[in-house]
Design a protein around this motif. Structure first.
Motif, PDB file in Angstrom:
ATOM      1  N   LEU A 150      36.735  42.834  36.525  1.00 25.62           N
ATOM      2  CA  LEU A 150      37.311  43.601  35.381  1.00 25.62           C
ATOM      3  C   LEU A 150      38.723  43.374  35.110  1.00 25.62           C
ATOM      4  CD1 LEU A 150      36.050  47.243  36.867  1.00 25.62           C
ATOM      5  CD2 LEU A 150      34.817  45.689  34.985  1.00 25.62           C
ATOM      6  N   LEU A 151      39.587  43.197  36.057  1.00 18.02           N
ATOM      7  CA  LEU A 151      40.741  42.580  35.828  1.00 18.02           C
ATOM      8  C   LEU A 151      40.872  41.081  34.895  1.00 18.02           C
ATOM      9  CD1 LEU A 151      44.005  42.889  35.643  1.00 18.02           C
ATOM     10  CD2 LEU A 151      43.933  41.921  37.983  1.00 18.02           C
ATOM     11  N   ASP A 152      40.082  40.248  35.505  1.00 18.08           N
ATOM     12  CA  ASP A 152      39.697  38.927  34.753  1.00 18.08           C
ATOM     13  C   ASP A 152      39.364  39.170  33.267  1.00 18.08           C
ATOM     14  OD1 ASP A 152      40.732  37.978  37.322  1.00 18.08           O
ATOM     15  OD2 ASP A 152      38.585  37.390  37.839  1.00 18.08           O
ATOM     16  N   VAL A 153      38.369  40.140  33.124  1.00 19.21           N
ATOM     17  CA  VAL A 153      37.990  40.391  31.926  1.00 19.21           C
ATOM     18  C   VAL A 153      38.852  40.784  31.000  1.00 19.21           C
ATOM     19  CG1 VAL A 153      36.165  41.644  30.387  1.00 19.21           C
ATOM     20  CG2 VAL A 153      35.353  40.614  32.388  1.00 19.21           C
ATOM     21  N   LEU A 154      39.589  42.054  31.380  1.00 13.86           N
ATOM     22  CA  LEU A 154      40.829  42.383  30.656  1.00 13.86           C
ATOM     23  C   LEU A 154      41.817  41.506  30.142  1.00 13.86           C
ATOM     24  CD1 LEU A 154      42.233  44.647  29.476  1.00 13.86           C
ATOM     25  CD2 LEU A 154      43.559  45.135  31.726  1.00 13.86           C
ATOM     26  N   LEU A 155      42.182  40.424  31.223  1.00 15.75           N
ATOM     27  CA  LEU A 155      43.105  39.646  30.620  1.00 15.75           C
ATOM     28  C   LEU A 155      42.458  38.567  29.609  1.00 15.75           C
ATOM     29  CD1 LEU A 155      44.870  38.576  33.843  1.00 15.75           C
ATOM     30  CD2 LEU A 155      46.070  39.545  31.961  1.00 15.75           C
ATOM     31  N   LEU A 156      41.334  38.210  29.998  1.00 15.36           N
ATOM     32  CA  LEU A 156      40.675  37.053  29.005  1.00 15.36           C
ATOM     33  C   LEU A 156      40.468  37.774  27.655  1.00 15.36           C
ATOM     34  CD1 LEU A 156      37.954  35.309  30.988  1.00 15.36           C
ATOM     35  CD2 LEU A 156      39.776  34.220  29.459  1.00 15.36           C
TER      36      LEU A 156
END
Length: 301
Positions: free
Chosen positions: A157-163
């Motif tokens: 979820l953090l990766d998706v947020l950053l992307l």
């Protein structure tokens, strides 16, 4: 602040009110998941099975499914976080073409507030679609081979947020220069067709030539794809180690799937990948703000 909140609400409502734009954004992850699972699933499965069996290891079907599912879902999300951001941000272009942007600029709303309203609204809309895509991916992985932990899901979820932050900033910068529907369609087509190759989602970077690998290693989106790879497949690699797979074999698989990335021969750690992606997003946001300030000064003069 009141004006900014009103602009954000207005832009989000218009995005979800436009059924064509919204459903195109929402259905894109589902279509990609079906296409990836149908056409690429067998290719990835044969590749993994051949590589592991060549190493003399007995390969359970569930473990193969975990590898395939992790690679497919990480590829899908790496692409969707950018393409959906472009799709939802076309509202900015539509306002220019339809004249709504002109009406907004003559109202007592600063250009900085207007630009920030578009960006935040795009970020919210894209996040909603991409988090729905994460849910679809989790359902898919639970059926083919689940090795994720709660921490893995939070990291995804953090990766998706950053992307999404990066994708929204990138689309905002590009859309500043778009003035027509034709340009909008052309940009959407180019991004949809080309970004997956540039970020290593459609084809692992390790399969490109050495010169192209070095070029792609300069692009921030590459590191977003690798972050998703690492977190979707971390549990699968841990299970391989528990089952006694030799460490060189596991590392070779990580290299082939871009979980291990190298910048001109030096391995890039996970923390550095986060810094690169976050730094690129911050730089693009700064460029977007500067562009809007320059345009505002040009119009005043």
């Amino acid at each position: 602040m009141t004006q900014l909140c009103a602009l954000i609400r207005r832009n989000v409502k218009l995005y979800f009110k436009d059924k064509g734009m919204f459903f195109t954004s929402l259905i894109t992850p589902l279509i990609l998941l079906v296409l990836y699972g149908t056409f690429l699933g067998n290719v990835y499965e044969d590749s993994f099975r051949g590589a592991l069996e060549a190493a003399g290891a007995a390969v359970p079907d569930k473990l193969i499914g975990g590898c395939v599912g992790g690679e497919l879902t990480s590829s899908l999300l790496a692409v969707c976080c950018i393409t959906v951001a472009f799709c939802s941000n076309f509202l900015m272009v539509q306002d220019k073409v339809g004249g709504a942007r002109r009406d907004l600029t003559v109202s007592p709303v600063g250009r900085g507030t207007l630009a920030l309203g578009y960006y935040i609204a795009n970020l919210i809309s894209t996040l909603l679609v991409c988090f729905c895509a994460v849910g679809l991916c989790l359902i898919y992985v639970s059926r083919v081979g689940w090795y994720l932990t709660a921490q893995d899901v939070l990291r995804i979820l953090l990766d998706v947020l950053l992307l999404v932050i990066f994708g929204s900033a990138l689309s905002s910068v590009i859309n500043v220069f778009i003035r027509s529907q034709g340009q909008m369609s052309a940009v959407g087509t180019i991004v949809s067709a080309g970004y997956g190759f540039l970020c290593g989602a459609y084809m692992p970077i390790s399969q490109f030539s050495e010169g192209l690998q070095k070029l792609i290693s300069l692009l921030p989106g590459t590191y977003g794809t690798s972050l998703l790879r690492n977190h979707w497949l971390g549990g699968t690699f841990a299970e391989m180690a528990r089952q006694g797979f030799p460490e060189p074999v596991v590392e070779a698989i990580k290299d082939s799937m871009d979980c291990n990335l190298y910048f001109f021969g030096s391995r890039v750690e996970i923390g550095a990948m986060y810094l690169i992606l976050a730094g690129a997003a911050a730089a693009l946001i700064a460029v977007y703000v500067l562009l809007n300030l320059c345009i505002g000064r040009k119009h005043r003069t």
